[in-house]
Design a protein around this motif. Structure first.
Motif, PDB file in Angstrom:
ATOM      1  N   LEU A  25       0.673  -1.186  -0.181  1.00 19.80           N
ATOM      2  CA  LEU A  25       0.053  -0.090  -0.100  1.00 19.80           C
ATOM      3  C   LEU A  25       0.872   1.226   0.142  1.00 19.80           C
ATOM      4  CD1 LEU A  25      -2.834   1.325   0.177  1.00 19.80           C
ATOM      5  CD2 LEU A  25      -2.530   1.236   3.001  1.00 19.80           C
ATOM      6  N   PHE A  26       0.714   2.068  -0.828  1.00 20.66           N
ATOM      7  CA  PHE A  26       1.327   3.519  -1.060  1.00 20.66           C
ATOM      8  C   PHE A  26       0.330   4.576  -1.056  1.00 20.66           C
ATOM      9  CE2 PHE A  26       3.754   0.351  -3.412  1.00 20.66           C
ATOM     10  CZ  PHE A  26       5.057   0.507  -3.002  1.00 20.66           C
ATOM     11  N   LYS A  27       0.595   5.377  -0.079  1.00 22.06           N
ATOM     12  CA  LYS A  27      -0.370   6.408   0.317  1.00 22.06           C
ATOM     13  C   LYS A  27       0.352   7.669  -0.210  1.00 22.06           C
ATOM     14  CE  LYS A  27      -0.025   5.403   4.836  1.00 22.06           C
ATOM     15  NZ  LYS A  27      -0.427   5.139   6.135  1.00 22.06           N
ATOM     16  N   ASN A  28      -0.504   8.589  -0.997  1.00 23.47           N
ATOM     17  CA  ASN A  28       0.003   9.605  -1.417  1.00 23.47           C
ATOM     18  C   ASN A  28      -0.142  10.719  -0.669  1.00 23.47           C
ATOM     19  OD1 ASN A  28       1.334  11.595  -3.039  1.00 23.47           O
ATOM     20  ND2 ASN A  28      -0.029  11.524  -4.625  1.00 23.47           N
ATOM     21  N   THR A  29       0.390  10.756   0.781  1.00 24.97           N
ATOM     22  CA  THR A  29       0.194  11.714   1.752  1.00 24.97           C
ATOM     23  C   THR A  29       1.278  12.647   1.604  1.00 24.97           C
ATOM     24  OG1 THR A  29       1.198  10.408   3.203  1.00 24.97           O
ATOM     25  CG2 THR A  29      -1.321  10.518   3.390  1.00 24.97           C
ATOM     26  N   ASP A  30       2.514  12.498   0.980  1.00 26.52           N
ATOM     27  CA  ASP A  30       3.832  13.105   0.984  1.00 26.52           C
ATOM     28  C   ASP A  30       4.200  12.867  -0.429  1.00 26.52           C
ATOM     29  OD1 ASP A  30       6.471  13.990   0.900  1.00 26.52           O
ATOM     30  OD2 ASP A  30       6.417  14.456   3.005  1.00 26.52           O
ATOM     31  N   ASN A  31       4.039  13.844  -1.109  1.00 32.90           N
ATOM     32  CA  ASN A  31       4.401  13.563  -2.736  1.00 32.90           C
ATOM     33  C   ASN A  31       5.820  13.025  -3.029  1.00 32.90           C
ATOM     34  OD1 ASN A  31       1.739  14.264  -3.806  1.00 32.90           O
ATOM     35  ND2 ASN A  31       2.534  16.418  -3.722  1.00 32.90           N
ATOM     36  N   GLU A  32       6.665  13.719  -2.205  1.00 30.92           N
ATOM     37  CA  GLU A  32       8.210  13.396  -2.425  1.00 30.92           C
ATOM     38  C   GLU A  32       8.340  11.865  -1.898  1.00 30.92           C
ATOM     39  OE1 GLU A  32      12.564  14.787  -1.178  1.00 30.92           O
ATOM     40  OE2 GLU A  32      10.926  16.091  -0.862  1.00 30.92           O
ATOM     41  N   GLU A  33       7.978  11.372  -0.621  1.00 31.09           N
ATOM     42  CA  GLU A  33       8.192   9.991  -0.148  1.00 31.09           C
ATOM     43  C   GLU A  33       7.230   9.184  -1.233  1.00 31.09           C
ATOM     44  OE1 GLU A  33       7.267   7.512   3.918  1.00 31.09           O
ATOM     45  OE2 GLU A  33       6.360   9.747   3.727  1.00 31.09           O
TER      46      GLU A  33
ATOM     47  N   GLU B 289       6.633   9.251  -4.401  1.00 28.33           N
ATOM     48  CA  GLU B 289       7.484   8.968  -5.567  1.00 28.33           C
ATOM     49  C   GLU B 289       8.445   8.227  -5.206  1.00 28.33           C
ATOM     50  OE1 GLU B 289       6.268   9.571  -8.615  1.00 28.33           O
ATOM     51  OE2 GLU B 289       4.389  10.554  -8.036  1.00 28.33           O
ATOM     52  N   THR B 290       9.166   8.394  -4.172  1.00 24.83           N
ATOM     53  CA  THR B 290      10.459   7.887  -3.911  1.00 24.83           C
ATOM     54  C   THR B 290      10.145   6.296  -3.735  1.00 24.83           C
ATOM     55  OG1 THR B 290      11.635   9.563  -2.876  1.00 24.83           O
ATOM     56  CG2 THR B 290      12.437   7.574  -2.328  1.00 24.83           C
ATOM     57  N   LEU B 291       8.978   5.999  -3.174  1.00 33.16           N
ATOM     58  CA  LEU B 291       8.913   4.345  -2.847  1.00 33.16           C
ATOM     59  C   LEU B 291       8.198   3.695  -3.843  1.00 33.16           C
ATOM     60  CD1 LEU B 291       6.989   4.810   0.885  1.00 33.16           C
ATOM     61  CD2 LEU B 291       9.350   3.744   0.434  1.00 33.16           C
ATOM     62  N   LYS B 292       7.784   4.358  -4.840  1.00 33.61           N
ATOM     63  CA  LYS B 292       6.900   4.063  -6.039  1.00 33.61           C
ATOM     64  C   LYS B 292       8.120   3.454  -7.091  1.00 33.61           C
ATOM     65  CE  LYS B 292       3.322   3.413  -7.518  1.00 33.61           C
ATOM     66  NZ  LYS B 292       2.342   2.173  -7.469  1.00 33.61           N
TER      67      LYS B 292
END
Length: 323
Positions: free
Chosen positions: A283-291, A293-296
């Protein structure tokens, strides 16, 4: 009924019922807070003490009031513990009703005792007796100790109440992420399957992040082994099965209501190769755009490693596929 001898118990019962009325029908009323403090910290112990020590010469007044605070602090958690093992759970309404019933029950017993026994204790406003109770020089060591404990307890209760009222309420931010079997229950997962057989599970999400969130769920099929000698996970084969994207509005947490789903999706999959596999739902949550994108953009092996370490919220099914 002699109201002079039972007015205190009747008054406590009426105040408890009034508090219940405010909680059910006017939860924002400030009297809820004013009545709630003695309801939790004094009333249960007071009615219980009246049953334990019903005669006038059993305890001094100061001892009764001090023990009322102490016993209330012990009784309320015990009621909560019993509720925890009941179908109702530790929620506001069951706790309110349980404490109220406790107060009413022991108040009735106390009223009965005062009508039937000789020389029962009941509160009397007597200035001379109050002076004697608080006469420090002539008081016993026990009276002095209980007086100090009573004062400290009252001050701490007032301080705690003031802090709870004035401190900003910061709700914990989190996402409920779960898998259910095809029947919508948390069991009967497709863990023993046949190759190319269609299998179904239910994926669920509930957003408690405090704002609208874009979610991305990656479904990976992984074949990995764990080498205990070198404390290392070895991934021999993995491939991406699906990617599911969904946007959910925030849903406030309300422990007083029954849980309800927010988003669920039936997910169908099949296994093309026999063997022991792990099916990972990342599960990836787009609550912090930078984090986000880094995880994805991490390598697949790195994503699984972070999921194993708990750095990425994930769920896993162990699947045995047979020909």
């Amino acid at each position: 009924m002699n109201l002079k001898k039972t007015w205190d118990l009747i008054f406590i019962v009426l105040l408890s019922i009034t508090l219940n009325f405010f909680i059910f029908f006017s939860p924002e009323n400030p009297l809820r807070v004013i009545l709630g403090l003695p309801f939790v910290l004094f009333f249960p112990g007071y009615v219980f003490i009246n049953v334990l020590f019903k005669k006038e010469n059993n305890l001094e007044n100061i001892e009764r009031f001090a023990l009322s605070f102490g016993l209330s602090i012990a009784i309320v958690p015990l009621i909560g513990l019993l509720l925890n093992y009941s179908p109702y759970g530790i929620r506001l309404i069951p706790i309110m009703i349980s404490i109220t019933l406790f107060i009413i029950l022991f108040a009735i017993i106390g009223i009965y005792n005062r009508k039937t026994i000789k020389e029962p204790w009941f509160p009397q406003i007597n200035i001379e007796e109050l002076k004697n109770d608080f006469e420090w020089k002539t008081s016993s060591k026990l009276d002095k100790f209980l007086t100090v404990i009573l004062i400290i307890t009252v001050l701490l209760s007032i301080f705690t109440l003031g802090y709870v009222i004035s401190a900003p309420k910061q709700n914990e931010k989190f996402t409920e992420f779960y898998l259910l079997g095809s029947e919508g229950k948390a069991y009967d997962y497709p863990t023993n399957v046949f190759v190319n057989e269609k299998n179904e599970i239910i994926i669920g999400l509930v957003n408690h992040e405090g704002k609208s969130v874009n979610y991305s769920i990656e479904v990976w099929f992984v074949n990995l082994t764990y080498d205990t000698k070198i404390n290392q996970t070895n991934i021999s084969n993995m491939h991406l099965m699906d990617e599911i994207n969904v946007t959910l509005d925030n849903r406030a947490v309300n422990i007083d209501e029954n849980w309800t789903k927010q988003w669920e999706s039936n997910y169908t999959f099949s296994v093309g190769t026999s063997g022991n596999w792990q099916q990972w739902y990342l599960l990836f949550k787009n609550t912090d755009n930078e984090e986000f994108e880094t995880l994805k953009n991490l390598k697949p092996e790195e994503k699984i490693t972070l999921a194993l370490n708990g750095s990425i919220q994930s769920l896993k099914l162990n699947i045995n596929a047979n020909d």
